[in-house]
Design a protein around this motif. Structure first.
Motif, mmCIF file in Angstrom:
data_model
loop_
_atom_site.group_PDB
_atom_site.id
_atom_site.type_symbol
_atom_site.label_atom_id
_atom_site.label_comp_id
_atom_site.label_asym_id
_atom_site.label_seq_id
_atom_site.Cartn_x
_atom_site.Cartn_y
_atom_site.Cartn_z
ATOM 1 N N UNK A 16 0.802 -1.229 0.000
ATOM 2 C CA UNK A 16 0.000 0.000 0.000
ATOM 3 C C UNK A 16 0.835 1.280 0.000
ATOM 4 N N UNK A 17 2.073 1.213 0.484
ATOM 5 C CA UNK A 17 2.831 2.470 0.637
ATOM 6 C C UNK A 17 4.330 2.301 0.416
ATOM 7 N N UNK A 18 4.697 1.441 -0.511
ATOM 8 C CA UNK A 18 6.123 1.164 -0.736
ATOM 9 C C UNK A 18 6.899 2.414 -1.126
ATOM 10 N N UNK A 19 6.390 3.165 -2.097
ATOM 11 C CA UNK A 19 7.093 4.374 -2.533
ATOM 12 C C UNK A 19 7.223 5.383 -1.406
ATOM 13 N N UNK A 20 6.170 5.504 -0.612
ATOM 14 C CA UNK A 20 6.202 6.436 0.525
ATOM 15 C C UNK A 20 7.220 5.981 1.571
ATOM 16 N N UNK A 21 7.287 4.653 1.800
ATOM 17 C CA UNK A 21 8.254 4.123 2.767
ATOM 18 C C UNK A 21 9.684 4.371 2.300
ATOM 19 N N UNK A 22 9.910 4.242 0.999
ATOM 20 C CA UNK A 22 11.233 4.536 0.454
ATOM 21 C C UNK A 22 11.572 6.018 0.602
ATOM 22 N N UNK A 23 10.587 6.866 0.393
ATOM 23 C CA UNK A 23 10.813 8.302 0.552
ATOM 24 C C UNK A 23 11.128 8.647 2.004
ATOM 25 N N UNK A 24 10.418 8.005 2.935
ATOM 26 C CA UNK A 24 10.685 8.243 4.366
ATOM 27 C C UNK A 24 12.111 7.808 4.718
ATOM 28 N N UNK A 25 12.543 6.691 4.147
ATOM 29 C CA UNK A 25 13.905 6.217 4.401
ATOM 30 C C UNK A 25 14.925 7.236 3.889
ATOM 31 N N UNK A 26 14.712 7.678 2.660
ATOM 32 C CA UNK A 26 15.640 8.637 2.051
ATOM 33 C C UNK A 26 15.689 9.935 2.860
ATOM 34 N N UNK A 210 12.767 -0.033 19.302
ATOM 35 C CA UNK A 210 12.100 0.935 20.172
ATOM 36 C C UNK A 210 12.334 2.324 19.581
ATOM 37 N N UNK A 211 11.353 3.202 19.536
ATOM 38 C CA UNK A 211 10.023 3.124 20.143
ATOM 39 C C UNK A 211 8.930 2.651 19.197
ATOM 40 N N UNK A 212 9.313 1.952 18.116
ATOM 41 C CA UNK A 212 8.340 1.477 17.126
ATOM 42 C C UNK A 212 8.037 -0.007 17.285
ATOM 43 N N UNK A 213 8.508 -0.609 18.363
ATOM 44 C CA UNK A 213 8.352 -2.049 18.544
ATOM 45 C C UNK A 213 6.871 -2.446 18.514
ATOM 46 N N UNK A 214 6.597 -3.533 17.804
ATOM 47 C CA UNK A 214 5.217 -3.985 17.674
ATOM 48 C C UNK A 214 4.552 -3.507 16.398
ATOM 49 N N UNK A 215 5.165 -2.531 15.739
ATOM 50 C CA UNK A 215 4.647 -2.020 14.474
ATOM 51 C C UNK A 215 5.495 -2.564 13.324
ATOM 52 N N UNK A 216 5.014 -2.384 12.124
ATOM 53 C CA UNK A 216 5.789 -2.793 10.952
ATOM 54 C C UNK A 216 7.095 -2.003 10.905
ATOM 55 N N UNK A 217 8.178 -2.714 10.706
ATOM 56 C CA UNK A 217 9.471 -2.045 10.612
ATOM 57 C C UNK A 217 9.677 -1.517 9.187
ATOM 58 N N UNK A 218 10.462 -0.471 9.048
ATOM 59 C CA UNK A 218 10.811 0.046 7.733
ATOM 60 C C UNK A 218 12.198 0.670 7.793
ATOM 61 N N UNK A 219 12.788 0.875 6.633
ATOM 62 C CA UNK A 219 14.182 1.320 6.576
ATOM 63 C C UNK A 219 14.416 2.673 7.237
ATOM 64 N N UNK A 220 13.400 3.515 7.276
ATOM 65 C CA UNK A 220 13.540 4.822 7.928
ATOM 66 C C UNK A 220 13.906 4.685 9.405
ATOM 67 N N UNK A 221 13.525 3.555 10.010
ATOM 68 C CA UNK A 221 13.771 3.362 11.442
ATOM 69 C C UNK A 221 15.213 2.970 11.747
#
Length: 254
Positions: A16-26, A210-221
């Motif tokens: 649903x949000x791959x491009x957005x997740x990549x942008x957040x990482x960048x 932490x502090x995102x534990x329990x949620x989907x992980x992404x490269x921005x973290x």
């Protein structure tokens, strides 16, 4: 600049949000992401993403140990086929996983050894998965280490003794979200390891820090992991980024 040395951002978790997740990482400073393969079913998704973002996403080719069963030799043929067809930056994700079951232990060992030999023949680094299997994994790598094997023990959560063994093999430790967990003793282990032996990873969508534990992980973290490493070594975040990025560039030649 940070490099996420292990992310499955091509997986269905990001449909649903791959491009957005990549942008957040960048935007968070993660400028390159290494994509380990799982099995023949994940190749197309991984390559489509790599082709869409050729200077951001770097694919690996390999067979994950939990995908090894009685038909593993057919899966290895697919690995070999793709290695001849296009450029990959390493062999991974490979290894031994005895957490879920031990039914295909011998097959996992055979597949692992075969892929280590492939890596040596292609002069490619390896990304090694270890779960409830350190002794078995270490034994195979040590037997195959002829001075040409290089790579990462991914998601390292072992003891000080195990960390020392990995480093002595000429391998790097991949550290991720587990480092930030309150019940993890990995901080104490890393205090005995030179930061020059580390690379950073998320293993997204798994093992959110932490502090995102329990949620989907992404490269921005990855920034949370980098900050924890900075705290452990008493170094500025910029220096941690510089050292671990240099290590990742050296391993994957990117």
């Amino acid at each position: 600049m940070l490099i996420d040395t292990h992310s499955h951002i091509y997986s269905e978790d990001f449909t649903q949000d791959r491009d957005e997740a990549l942008q957040r990482a960048y935007d968070s400073g993660v400028k390159k992401i290494v994509l380990p393969n799982i099995d023949s079913g994940s190749i197309r998704h991984m390559l489509d993403l790599s082709d869409a973002y050729p200077h951001f996403c770097y694919p690996l080719m390999g067979l994950h140990p939990t995908s090894v069963d009685e038909d593993y030799e057919e899966e290895l043929l697919a690995v070999e086929y793709w290695l001849e067809k296009r450029k990959f930056y390493g062999i991974g994700e490979i290894g031994i996983d005895l957490y879920w079951e031990r039914k295909f232990k011998n097959e996992q060992i055979n597949a692992f050894r075969h892929q280590l030999k492939l890596a040596k023949s292609k002069n490619l680094p390896v990304v090694i998965h270890v779960r409830n299997s350190f002794d078995e994994t270490y034994k195979v790598v040590k037997e195959e280490q002829d001075g040409s094997l290089r790579g990462i023990f991914h998601c390292f959560t072992g003891s000080k003794k195990e960390a020392k063994k990995v480093v002595e093999l000429g391998m790097f430790l991949g550290v991720g979200g587990v480092l930030t967990f309150k019940n993890s003793n990995l901080s104490d282990v890393l205090k005995k390891v030179d930061i020059k032996n580390l690379v950073l990873e998320t293993d997204s969508p798994y093992l959110s820090p932490e502090p995102k534990r329990g949620k989907r992980n992404e490269s921005a973290y990855l920034t949370y992991v980098a900050q924890k490493v900075a705290d452990i070594y008493g170094l500025p975040l910029d220096e941690v980024a510089e050292i671990t990025t240099a290590n990742a560039r050296k391993i994957f030649e990117i």
